[in-house]
Write a protein that holds these residues in place. Structure first.
Motif, PDB file in Angstrom:
ATOM      1  N   PRO A  96      54.134  -5.286  -6.171  1.00  0.00           N
ATOM      2  CA  PRO A  96      54.652  -6.401  -5.360  1.00  0.00           C
ATOM      3  C   PRO A  96      53.740  -6.677  -4.158  1.00  0.00           C
ATOM      4  O   PRO A  96      53.271  -5.745  -3.496  1.00  0.00           O
ATOM      5  N   VAL A  97      53.497  -7.952  -3.902  1.00  0.00           N
ATOM      6  CA  VAL A  97      52.646  -8.376  -2.792  1.00  0.00           C
ATOM      7  C   VAL A  97      53.433  -9.350  -1.923  1.00  0.00           C
ATOM      8  O   VAL A  97      53.911 -10.373  -2.435  1.00  0.00           O
ATOM      9  N   PRO A  98      53.604  -9.060  -0.635  1.00  0.00           N
ATOM     10  CA  PRO A  98      54.361  -9.978   0.227  1.00  0.00           C
ATOM     11  C   PRO A  98      53.579 -11.263   0.476  1.00  0.00           C
ATOM     12  O   PRO A  98      52.489 -11.244   1.041  1.00  0.00           O
ATOM     13  N   TRP A  99      54.162 -12.368   0.045  1.00  0.00           N
ATOM     14  CA  TRP A  99      53.505 -13.675   0.134  1.00  0.00           C
ATOM     15  C   TRP A  99      54.489 -14.643   0.786  1.00  0.00           C
ATOM     16  O   TRP A  99      55.699 -14.535   0.567  1.00  0.00           O
ATOM     17  N   PRO A 100      54.042 -15.495   1.696  1.00  0.00           N
ATOM     18  CA  PRO A 100      52.657 -15.900   1.972  1.00  0.00           C
ATOM     19  C   PRO A 100      51.949 -15.087   3.042  1.00  0.00           C
ATOM     20  O   PRO A 100      50.854 -15.463   3.466  1.00  0.00           O
ATOM     21  N   GLU A 101      52.558 -13.985   3.506  1.00  0.00           N
ATOM     22  CA  GLU A 101      51.858 -13.175   4.511  1.00  0.00           C
ATOM     23  C   GLU A 101      50.492 -12.726   4.001  1.00  0.00           C
ATOM     24  O   GLU A 101      49.499 -12.747   4.735  1.00  0.00           O
ATOM     25  N   VAL A 102      50.438 -12.300   2.744  1.00  0.00           N
ATOM     26  CA  VAL A 102      49.169 -11.955   2.109  1.00  0.00           C
ATOM     27  C   VAL A 102      48.734 -13.137   1.248  1.00  0.00           C
ATOM     28  O   VAL A 102      49.441 -13.532   0.325  1.00  0.00           O
ATOM     29  N   LYS A 103      47.604 -13.706   1.573  1.00  0.00           N
ATOM     30  CA  LYS A 103      47.094 -14.860   0.831  1.00  0.00           C
ATOM     31  C   LYS A 103      46.389 -14.392  -0.441  1.00  0.00           C
ATOM     32  O   LYS A 103      45.706 -13.360  -0.445  1.00  0.00           O
ATOM     33  N   PRO A 104      46.528 -15.157  -1.540  1.00  0.00           N
ATOM     34  CA  PRO A 104      45.889 -14.718  -2.787  1.00  0.00           C
ATOM     35  C   PRO A 104      44.378 -14.581  -2.682  1.00  0.00           C
ATOM     36  O   PRO A 104      43.800 -13.673  -3.296  1.00  0.00           O
ATOM     37  N   GLY A 105      43.724 -15.456  -1.901  1.00  0.00           N
ATOM     38  CA  GLY A 105      42.284 -15.332  -1.743  1.00  0.00           C
ATOM     39  C   GLY A 105      41.892 -14.041  -1.061  1.00  0.00           C
ATOM     40  O   GLY A 105      40.940 -13.354  -1.478  1.00  0.00           O
ATOM     41  N   ASP A 106      42.604 -13.667  -0.013  1.00  0.00           N
ATOM     42  CA  ASP A 106      42.315 -12.414   0.683  1.00  0.00           C
ATOM     43  C   ASP A 106      42.561 -11.223  -0.234  1.00  0.00           C
ATOM     44  O   ASP A 106      41.811 -10.238  -0.224  1.00  0.00           O
TER      45      ASP A 106
END
Length: 601
Positions: A96-106
Motif C-alpha cells: 500500500p502506498v499513501p496517495w496523493p501524499e506520495v506521487k507516482p513519479g516520485d
C-alpha cells in the motif's frame, strides 16, 4: 435485494496473477505497467469487465491504482482506503502506498533506475499521462502506450455490459434534449470548434435525456458521443441497448453507430475538436492528432450545465429526498426498537433499510452498496459488509450507516451514525465535533466565485481544535437520477471549481478511529443565491446552501453544552423542519419516534 453480500476481493489469487503479469511484461521488455481503477469512461463505478485493479490485487475500493514493477507492486490509495486495503491485498506481494501524499513519479524514481512503463491509453487521461511524464523527466523512466496486459492474462474476463437504455422524461429532466444540444452546439460554434468528443456516460445520458443500466447502482449507458456544432450527435453504443422507444426519442438528429466506428469517426472529423484533458482517454487525442486534426483542449461541454440543476431537476430531487427521508425514519424507528433486543447483524440492518426504501414503491435501485459499519467496522470509510465480514450490532457501540437510493425523479445519499446503548463520552465528544462541522457548512454564507477548497475548512475547524481530522473530502457532487458521485463540483481541499446556484453537494464530515469506531454525518445541500442582508453591500452577490435531506440526527450522541447558540438554533430549526416535512408521510409508530427524535436540545 439489490445489494448482495458475497465477497468480491480475492487476495489469495493476487500473487499468481501478479507473477503472470510480470512474466508477460518481461517478455515484452517492459519494466512495469500501470493498472488503474478506471475504465475508458473514467468511471468510479465500473462494469465487471473493467474491474482490473480488483482482479489483480483484491482491492475493491472505488479509487486507486497499482504500479507493477519487477520487485514491487505499489497499490496507491487515498485516505478513505488506508484501513480497507490492508484487509484486502496480500501484503507480502502488494505494498500500500499513501496517495496523493506520495506521487507516482516520485515513487517510480525511488524504485526504478530506468526502463519503460507500459499503459493502456484508453484507461488514462491526457492530463494524467502528461503530469506523470513531466515528473519523470531526467529519471531514465519513460512511458509507452499500447496493449492492456492485464486483459491479455485475464482468461475469463467478463463481456462488456449490455444494459438496456430507457427514456428520461423531459418533465423530470427540466429541458428537452434538443434544447440542450442546440445550446451547447451554439457554444461550440462561438468558440470556433467544429465538434466535442463526449466520453463521460453521465454527460451523454444528461444531454440525450436517456438513462441506462451498464454499471451497478448508477443509471448510465456506456458509450461515446460526438456533439457537432450544428446540434447533431453521433452516439457510439451497441444497437441492442436501444429499443424503438429510445430511438424514437433520440430522433433524426442523433445517429447511432457501433463502438467499433468511434476511431474511424474521430479520424474523419474536421477540427478543431474539443477534448477534455481531464476526463477523456488519451487515445482520443492520439487518434485525432495522428489524423492531423486540431485538438482544442477544453472542458466537457456538458459537465457544468449538468451540475447546475434546473428547476425541474431540483423539484424532482426535493421530492425524492422527502420520500427517502420518510423511508429512513421508518428504518431508524425499526432500528431503535430492534437493536436493544440483540441478535442484529450488519446484513440485517442493510436488508431492513432496503426494505423500507422498497416500500415506497418508487425505488429504481440503491445508489451505491450501503455502508453499514458496526463498532470498529465504522472506521473503514467505504466498508462493504459481506457474508464473511458480517459483524453483530453490539450494545454500547456506534453504528454508521451510509446509504442512498435511485428514484426516477432523483438520487439520494445520506449518512447517519447512531448510538446502540451507551458508546461512552469520547464517542459523544467526537460525534459533537463532526456535527459542528456539518452545521458550519449548512450555515455557510460566502461570496460568488468561491470554490469547494475555500469552504472545506469550515467542516474541520471543531475537529482541528481537538487535534483531529478526517482523510476525505467534505463533499462530492450528486447527479439527478444519475451518478451519486458527480463532478466537477466538490467540497474538498483540492477543488478549484467555483460553486454556482443549482449545484448539489454532499455535506459529510467524519471522524474515524481505527479499531474502535467511525462517525460520519451527511446531508445533501443545494447552492443558491443568498438573500440580501440589512446593511450589506447591494452589489455583492453571496451564496448559501439549501438542505434537502430531512432525517433526524441522533440527539443521544450530542453534547448540547458544547454547541454555540447559533449551532443549537440551527439544529432545533432543522429538526422542526424534519418533523414538519416528513411527519405527514410516516406510519403512526414512526411519527411518534420522529417527534421524540426531533425534540429541541
Amino acid at each position: 435485494m439489490f445489494q448482495t453480500f458475497d465477497s468480491h476481493a480475492s487476495p489469495e489469487q493476487g500473487p499468481a496473477r501478479l507473477a503472470a503479469l510480470r512474466a508477460r511484461l518481461a517478455a515484452e521488455g517492459l519494466a512495469g505497467f500501470l493498472v488503474p481503477r478506471s475504465d475508458a469512461h473514467q468511471g468510479e463505478y465500473v462494469a465487471a469487465r473493467d474491474e482490473r485493479l480488483q482482479w489483480l490485487t483484491g482491492f475493491t475500493g472505488s479509487a486507486g491504482f497499482c504500479i507493477v514493477l519487477p520487485d514491487v507492486a505499489g497499490v496507491f490509495i487515498d485516505g478513505r482506503y488506508r484501513t480497507q486495503v490492508k484487509l484486502q491485498v496480500d501484503l507480502a506481494h502488494f505494498t500500500p502506498v499513501p496517495w496523493p501524499e506520495v506521487k507516482p513519479g516520485d515513487w517510480l524514481r525511488e524504485h526504478l533506475a530506468g526502463g519503460v512503463i507500459g499503459f493502456d491509453p484508453w484507461l488514462h487521461t491526457a492530463g494524467e499521462i502528461e503530469a506523470l511524464e513531466k515528473s519523470l523527466e531526467g529519471s531514465g523512466v519513460t512511458l509507452r502506450s499500447g496493449v492492456n496486459f492485464v486483459d491479455a492474462i485475464w482468461p475469463d474476463q467478463p463481456a462488456p455490459p449490455m444494459g438496456r437504455a430507457f427514456v428520461h422524461p423531459d418533465a423530470v429532466a427540466g429541458e428537452t434534449s434538443a434544447d440542450k444540444r442546440a445550446r451547447l452546439a451554439s457554444d461550440l460554434a462561438k468558440a470556433g470548434q467544429r465538434a466535442a468528443v463526449l466520453t463521460l456516460p453521465d454527460s451523454i445520458c444528461w444531454l440525450l435525456n436517456i438513462r441506462g443500466a451498464d454499471v451497478p447502482r448508477n443509471p448510465i449507458l456506456h458509450g461515446f458521443a460526438i456533439l457537432h456544432d450544428d446540434g447533431r450527435v453521433t452516439l457510439f453504443c451497441e444497437a441492442a441497448k436501444l429499443d424503438d422507444a429510445v430511438r424514437a426519442h433520440l430522433g433524426p438528429q442523433v445517429t447511432v453507430l457501433p463502438p467499433s466506428e468511434l476511431v474511424p469517426a474521430l479520424r474523419g472529423l474536421t477540427g478543431p475538436v474539443r477534448v477534455d484533458r481531464g476526463t477523456a482517454p488519451l487515445a482520443v487525442s492520439q487518434e485525432l492528432s495522428g489524423a492531423g486534426i486540431a485538438v482544442a483542449w477544453g472542458d466537457d461541454p456538458c459537465r457544468l450545465p449538468k451540475a447546475r440543476k434546473n428547476a425541474g431537476e431540483l423539484a424532482g430531487m426535493r421530492e425524492a429526498h422527502l420520500r427517502d427521508g420518510a423511508a429512513m425514519v421508518e428504518f431508524l424507528c425499526w432500528l431503535d426498537r430492534a437493536a436493544p433486543q440483540g441478535g442484529l447483524t450488519e446484513i440485517d440492518v442493510v436488508t431492513a433499510l432496503e426494505g423500507c426504501r422498497r416500500a415506497t414503491n418508487a425505488l429504481h435501485d440503491i445508489s451505491f452498496d450501503t455502508i453499514c459499519g458496526a463498532g470498529p467496522n465504522g472506521a473503514i470509510m467505504h466498508y462493504r459488509v459481506t457474508d464473511e465480514s458480517n459483524r453483530p450490532v453490539r450494545q454500547d457501540e456506534l453504528l454508521l450507516v451510509d446509504s442512498g437510493a435511485q428514484y426516477e425523479d432523483g438520487t439520494t445519499d445520506i449518512t447517519r451514525t447512531v448510538a446502540v446503548g451507551d458508546p461512552g463520552p469520547e464517542a459523544r465528544a467526537c460525534f459533537t465535533r463532526v456535527l459542528q462541522g456539518m452545521i458550519a457548512i449548512s450555515r455557510a454564507r460566502f461570496p460568488k466565485g468561491l470554490a469547494g477548497r475555500d469552504l472545506d475548512p469550515f467542516a474541520r475547524q471543531a475537529l482541528w481544535m481537538a487535534g483531529q481530522d478526517f482523510d476525505h473530502g467534505t463533499g462530492h457532487g450528486v447527479g439527478a437520477f444519475l451518478s451519486v458521485h458527480e463532478g466537477p463540483q466538490r467540497l474538498s481541499r483540492i477543488s478549484e471549481v467555483a460553486l454556482e446556484p443549482g449545484m448539489i453537494l454532499s455535506n459529510e464530515p467524519g471522524y474515524y478511529r481505527e479499531g474502535a469506531f467511525g462517525i460520519r454525518l451527511e446531508n445533501l445541500i443545494v447552492v443558491r443565491e443568498a438573500a440580501k442582508l440589512p446593511g450589506g453591500d447591494d452589489h455583492r452577490v453571496q451564496y448559501d446552501f439549501e438542505t434537502i435531506t430531512f432525517v433526524p440526527l441522533d440527539r443521544r450522541l450530542i453534547l448540547a453544552d458544547r454547541l454555540s447558540p447559533g449551532e443549537r438554533d440551527w439544529l432545533n430549526a432543522y429538526h422542526a423542519e424534519v418533523l414538519e416535512k416528513i411527519g405527514p408521510r410516516l406510519s403512526p409508530e414512526a411519527l411518534d419516534w420522529c417527534r421524540a427524535a426531533c425534540a429541541p436540545v
